[in-house]
Design a protein around this motif. Structure first.
Motif, PDB file in Angstrom:
ATOM      1  N   ILE A 138      -1.717  52.052  14.203  1.00 41.81           N
ATOM      2  CA  ILE A 138      -2.436  52.317  12.954  1.00 41.81           C
ATOM      3  C   ILE A 138      -1.799  51.531  11.810  1.00 41.81           C
ATOM      4  CG2 ILE A 138      -2.995  54.099  11.253  1.00 41.81           C
ATOM      5  CD1 ILE A 138      -3.167  56.093  13.571  1.00 41.81           C
ATOM      6  N   GLY A 139      -0.452  51.470  11.809  1.00 36.59           N
ATOM      7  CA  GLY A 139       0.253  50.678  10.808  1.00 36.59           C
ATOM      8  C   GLY A 139      -0.116  49.204  10.878  1.00 36.59           C
ATOM      9  N   HIS A 140      -0.305  48.661  12.102  1.00 30.47           N
ATOM     10  CA  HIS A 140      -0.738  47.273  12.256  1.00 30.47           C
ATOM     11  C   HIS A 140      -2.046  47.023  11.519  1.00 30.47           C
ATOM     12  CE1 HIS A 140       1.623  46.808  16.310  1.00 30.47           C
ATOM     13  NE2 HIS A 140       2.406  46.753  15.242  1.00 30.47           N
ATOM     14  N   TYR A 141      -3.000  47.894  11.727  1.00 25.31           N
ATOM     15  CA  TYR A 141      -4.323  47.697  11.124  1.00 25.31           C
ATOM     16  C   TYR A 141      -4.265  47.822   9.606  1.00 25.31           C
ATOM     17  CZ  TYR A 141      -5.703  48.374  15.998  1.00 25.31           C
ATOM     18  OH  TYR A 141      -5.826  48.267  17.358  1.00 25.31           O
ATOM     19  N   ILE A 142      -3.442  48.724   9.116  1.00 21.68           N
ATOM     20  CA  ILE A 142      -3.294  48.852   7.658  1.00 21.68           C
ATOM     21  C   ILE A 142      -2.694  47.576   7.073  1.00 21.68           C
ATOM     22  CG2 ILE A 142      -2.087  50.087   5.817  1.00 21.68           C
ATOM     23  CD1 ILE A 142      -2.275  52.612   7.528  1.00 21.68           C
ATOM     24  N   TRP A 143      -1.680  47.034   7.734  1.00 15.68           N
ATOM     25  CA  TRP A 143      -1.031  45.832   7.225  1.00 15.68           C
ATOM     26  C   TRP A 143      -1.964  44.629   7.295  1.00 15.68           C
ATOM     27  CZ3 TRP A 143       2.697  45.214   4.064  1.00 15.68           C
ATOM     28  CH2 TRP A 143       3.270  43.949   3.884  1.00 15.68           C
ATOM     29  N   LEU A 144      -2.735  44.500   8.372  1.00 16.57           N
ATOM     30  CA  LEU A 144      -3.690  43.398   8.474  1.00 16.57           C
ATOM     31  C   LEU A 144      -4.739  43.481   7.368  1.00 16.57           C
ATOM     32  CD1 LEU A 144      -4.322  43.105  12.339  1.00 16.57           C
ATOM     33  CD2 LEU A 144      -3.158  41.464  10.846  1.00 16.57           C
ATOM     34  N   ALA A 145      -5.222  44.689   7.102  1.00 12.67           N
ATOM     35  CA  ALA A 145      -6.204  44.864   6.027  1.00 12.67           C
ATOM     36  C   ALA A 145      -5.607  44.432   4.689  1.00 12.67           C
ATOM     37  CB  ALA A 145      -6.665  46.320   5.972  1.00 12.67           C
ATOM     38  N   LEU A 146      -4.351  44.798   4.451  1.00  9.69           N
ATOM     39  CA  LEU A 146      -3.689  44.429   3.203  1.00  9.69           C
ATOM     40  C   LEU A 146      -3.505  42.916   3.101  1.00  9.69           C
ATOM     41  CD1 LEU A 146      -2.293  45.411   0.615  1.00  9.69           C
ATOM     42  CD2 LEU A 146      -0.170  45.613   1.928  1.00  9.69           C
ATOM     43  N   LEU A 147      -3.077  42.281   4.197  1.00 12.80           N
ATOM     44  CA  LEU A 147      -2.882  40.832   4.203  1.00 12.80           C
ATOM     45  C   LEU A 147      -4.175  40.099   3.872  1.00 12.80           C
ATOM     46  CD1 LEU A 147      -0.571  39.885   7.231  1.00 12.80           C
ATOM     47  CD2 LEU A 147      -0.059  39.707   4.804  1.00 12.80           C
ATOM     48  N   TYR A 148      -5.260  40.499   4.521  1.00 17.35           N
ATOM     49  CA  TYR A 148      -6.522  39.805   4.319  1.00 17.35           C
ATOM     50  C   TYR A 148      -7.096  40.062   2.929  1.00 17.35           C
ATOM     51  CZ  TYR A 148      -7.137  37.736   8.920  1.00 17.35           C
ATOM     52  OH  TYR A 148      -7.005  36.937  10.040  1.00 17.35           O
ATOM     53  N   LEU A 149      -6.880  41.248   2.393  1.00 17.37           N
ATOM     54  CA  LEU A 149      -7.338  41.519   1.030  1.00 17.37           C
ATOM     55  C   LEU A 149      -6.583  40.650   0.026  1.00 17.37           C
ATOM     56  CD1 LEU A 149      -7.754  45.413   1.076  1.00 17.37           C
ATOM     57  CD2 LEU A 149      -9.574  43.695   0.884  1.00 17.37           C
ATOM     58  N   ILE A 150      -5.265  40.537   0.197  1.00 19.33           N
ATOM     59  CA  ILE A 150      -4.453  39.709  -0.699  1.00 19.33           C
ATOM     60  C   ILE A 150      -4.849  38.238  -0.562  1.00 19.33           C
ATOM     61  CG2 ILE A 150      -2.119  38.877  -1.165  1.00 19.33           C
ATOM     62  CD1 ILE A 150      -1.089  41.643  -0.372  1.00 19.33           C
ATOM     63  N   ALA A 151      -5.009  37.784   0.674  1.00 15.25           N
ATOM     64  CA  ALA A 151      -5.369  36.384   0.919  1.00 15.25           C
ATOM     65  C   ALA A 151      -6.740  36.061   0.333  1.00 15.25           C
ATOM     66  CB  ALA A 151      -5.350  36.090   2.421  1.00 15.25           C
ATOM     67  N   GLY A 152      -7.700  36.972   0.528  1.00 16.09           N
ATOM     68  CA  GLY A 152      -9.037  36.745  -0.004  1.00 16.09           C
ATOM     69  C   GLY A 152      -9.048  36.703  -1.521  1.00 16.09           C
ATOM     70  N   ALA A 153      -8.285  37.604  -2.149  1.00 19.60           N
ATOM     71  CA  ALA A 153      -8.215  37.632  -3.608  1.00 19.60           C
ATOM     72  C   ALA A 153      -7.555  36.363  -4.156  1.00 19.60           C
ATOM     73  CB  ALA A 153      -7.447  38.867  -4.061  1.00 19.60           C
ATOM     74  N   TYR A 154      -6.492  35.891  -3.490  1.00 17.88           N
ATOM     75  CA  TYR A 154      -5.797  34.690  -3.955  1.00 17.88           C
ATOM     76  C   TYR A 154      -6.654  33.441  -3.782  1.00 17.88           C
ATOM     77  CZ  TYR A 154      -2.385  30.899  -4.142  1.00 17.88           C
ATOM     78  OH  TYR A 154      -1.729  29.732  -4.451  1.00 17.88           O
ATOM     79  N   ALA A 155      -7.320  33.320  -2.627  1.00 14.28           N
ATOM     80  CA  ALA A 155      -8.098  32.120  -2.328  1.00 14.28           C
ATOM     81  C   ALA A 155      -9.512  32.178  -2.889  1.00 14.28           C
ATOM     82  CB  ALA A 155      -8.152  31.896  -0.815  1.00 14.28           C
ATOM     83  N   GLY A 156      -9.921  33.356  -3.365  1.00 21.92           N
ATOM     84  CA  GLY A 156     -11.275  33.497  -3.872  1.00 21.92           C
ATOM     85  C   GLY A 156     -12.315  33.364  -2.783  1.00 21.92           C
ATOM     86  N   ALA A 157     -12.020  33.932  -1.612  1.00 20.19           N
ATOM     87  CA  ALA A 157     -12.925  33.832  -0.464  1.00 20.19           C
ATOM     88  C   ALA A 157     -13.084  35.202   0.172  1.00 20.19           C
ATOM     89  CB  ALA A 157     -12.395  32.830   0.551  1.00 20.19           C
ATOM     90  N   ASN A 158     -14.107  35.332   1.002  1.00 22.17           N
ATOM     91  CA  ASN A 158     -14.360  36.582   1.711  1.00 22.17           C
ATOM     92  C   ASN A 158     -13.551  36.597   3.002  1.00 22.17           C
ATOM     93  OD1 ASN A 158     -15.302  38.894   2.883  1.00 22.17           O
ATOM     94  ND2 ASN A 158     -17.459  38.287   2.917  1.00 22.17           N
ATOM     95  N   PRO A 159     -12.547  37.464   3.130  1.00 21.89           N
ATOM     96  CA  PRO A 159     -11.717  37.463   4.350  1.00 21.89           C
ATOM     97  C   PRO A 159     -12.489  37.847   5.603  1.00 21.89           C
ATOM     98  CG  PRO A 159     -11.212  39.357   2.963  1.00 21.89           C
ATOM     99  CD  PRO A 159     -12.107  38.472   2.159  1.00 21.89           C
ATOM    100  N   LEU A 160     -13.628  38.527   5.459  1.00 19.91           N
ATOM    101  CA  LEU A 160     -14.426  38.889   6.633  1.00 19.91           C
ATOM    102  C   LEU A 160     -14.989  37.657   7.322  1.00 19.91           C
ATOM    103  CD1 LEU A 160     -16.344  42.066   5.379  1.00 19.91           C
ATOM    104  CD2 LEU A 160     -14.351  41.948   6.881  1.00 19.91           C
ATOM    105  N   ASP A 161     -15.131  36.556   6.584  1.00 20.44           N
ATOM    106  CA  ASP A 161     -15.607  35.316   7.190  1.00 20.44           C
ATOM    107  C   ASP A 161     -14.611  34.784   8.221  1.00 20.44           C
ATOM    108  OD1 ASP A 161     -17.874  35.395   5.642  1.00 20.44           O
ATOM    109  OD2 ASP A 161     -17.063  34.090   4.061  1.00 20.44           O
TER     110      ASP A 161
END
Length: 408
Positions: A216-239
């Motif tokens: 469960i911790g893995h999935y929480i951390w992955l969600a956090l990483l992709y949210l941060i990356a998407g916000a920084y790059a201005g892109a949709n991490p779901l893509d």
């Protein structure tokens, strides 16, 4: 062929050793008065001690062999993009470690992890002691690796760099031909002694709950990483995430970032133009070797569990902070193979947290049992870090280029 590969895999052998060890220990617990049982128990205790001494001897060699060559490789090819990649990989790894530490201090005190000391049987004395001292202390090996690696990179010393590369090959041979083959022996004898003492029946089920919590911790951390990356790059991490299913499943099956590399590259390339092609060609292979956030999170959480179970207390916050900061360094130097992270960081487990051979054996076992999911988290997280590299390249107006030019 697939069946044979599973039967020959390290996790299967460790699991088999665990089952056999528990069965033998429970048998000896109920039949400990016969001469044969006493002799067998003496042999088990002695073998466990000797194998533990051997692995302890190899730990400084593993540290030098993994860390120093990794530093020389990074230093000799240092560039702006490479430095950024190294920083975000380290930050992600220690971030996952601190997240696991905080979760451990919040959650684990409410679980029944106290060692059961009442009514336990005492183990017999060793038949004989074979002392195999390490060539240097763990922390000395770490600082030696860092200083030699940096100095060789700064001076562009081809001779020392070549020696370190050859030494890494030698250490990898020691690990694959000696250390890994004897791990099942250490696991089997450790769990045999735990079962004989009578504590294993109360400790083992807890690990199953812990493994689920770590996932469960893995999935929480992955969600956090992709949210941060998407916000920084201005892109949709779901893509990116929507293409990573095959890489995740491949990592679960292979338990190796290196073995999953080709599939991860294919998944990342499907994410264009969200991920730039040159950043994919550069970032995915690099992060497969230096970004191990899932494995780091798993190891950090498990050391707290094992410490409480075996030694009756959690490591102090100061020790955990030092452990997390150094574990990020060890993760960068760890090989992308099954169990690479925990093997590379055995020195931290014994040197910083002061685990004995029993604690080390438990760590190796429970880490191996869930290593596939930690690897899957590592591989999937590489997509988020590559998105950060893409955003950095765009923000700094770095033109698309070939891999060779990136490293110049």
């Amino acid at each position: 062929m697939k069946k044979n590969s599973i039967l020959n895999s390290l996790p299967f052998r460790l699991l088999l050793a665990l089952v056999i060890g528990i069965a033998v220990g429970l048998f000896l617990n109920k039949n400990d008065t016969g001469a044969v049982s006493v002799a067998l128990l003496n042999i088990i205790v002695t073998v466990k001690y000797i194998v533990g001494q051997f692995i302890g001897f190899c730990i400084p060699l593993i540290i030098i062999g993994f860390i120093a060559p990794s530093i020389t490789r990074l230093g000799s090819n240092a560039s702006r993009i490479l430095i950024v990649a190294l920083i975000i990989a380290y930050v992600s790894s220690i971030g996952a470690a601190f997240f696991a530490t905080a979760s451990g201090f919040l959650i684990l005190p409410h679980m029944s992890l106290a060692p059961e000391v009442e009514g336990l049987k005492e183990l017999p004395q060793l038949v004989f002691q074979l002392s195999i001292p390490a060539i240097m202390p763990v922390m000395s090996a770490l600082f030696f690796s860092v200083m030699v690696g940096l100095a060789a990179a700064w001076n562009r010393s081809e001779l020392i760099t070549g020696v370190l590369e050859e030494f890494q090959k030698v250490v990898l041979s020691i690990v694959t031909r000696f250390v890994i083959p004897v791990l099942p022996v250490l696991i089997g004898t450790t769990f045999a002694t735990l079962a004989y003492e009578g504590s294993i029946t109360k400790q083992l089920p807890v690990f199953l709950v812990i493994i689920i919590m770590v996932m469960i911790g893995h999935y929480i951390w992955l969600a956090l990483l992709y949210l941060i990356a998407g916000a920084y790059a201005g892109a949709n991490p779901l893509d990116i995430l929507k293409h990573y299913g095959p890489a995740y499943m491949t990592a679960v099956g292979t338990m190796s970032s290196a073995a999953t590399l080709s599939v991860a590259l294919e998944c990342a390339k499907k994410s264009e133009p969200t991920l730039r092609d040159d950043m994919v060609n550069f970032g995915i292979p690099l992060f497969a070797n230096i970004h191990l956030c899932g494995s780091v999170m798993t190891e950090t959480f498990f050391v707290m569990v094992v410490s409480k179970m075996l030694y009756g207390e959690f490591p102090s916050p100061a020790k955990m902070i030092l452990f997390c900061l150094l574990l990020g360094v060890f993760a960068i130097g760890a090989p992308g193979v099954p169990g690479g992270t925990v093997m590379a960081s055995l020195g931290l487990i014994t040197g910083v947290l002061m685990f004995d051979e029993t604690g080390t054996a438990l760590m190796l076992t429970i880490f191996a049992l869930q290593d596939s999911f930690g690897t899957a988290c590592n591989v999937t997280g590489d997509g988020a870090l590559t998105l950060i590299l893409t955003g950095y390249a765009k923000k700094n107006k770095i033109e698309p280029q070939k891999l060779g030019n990136i490293l110049e």
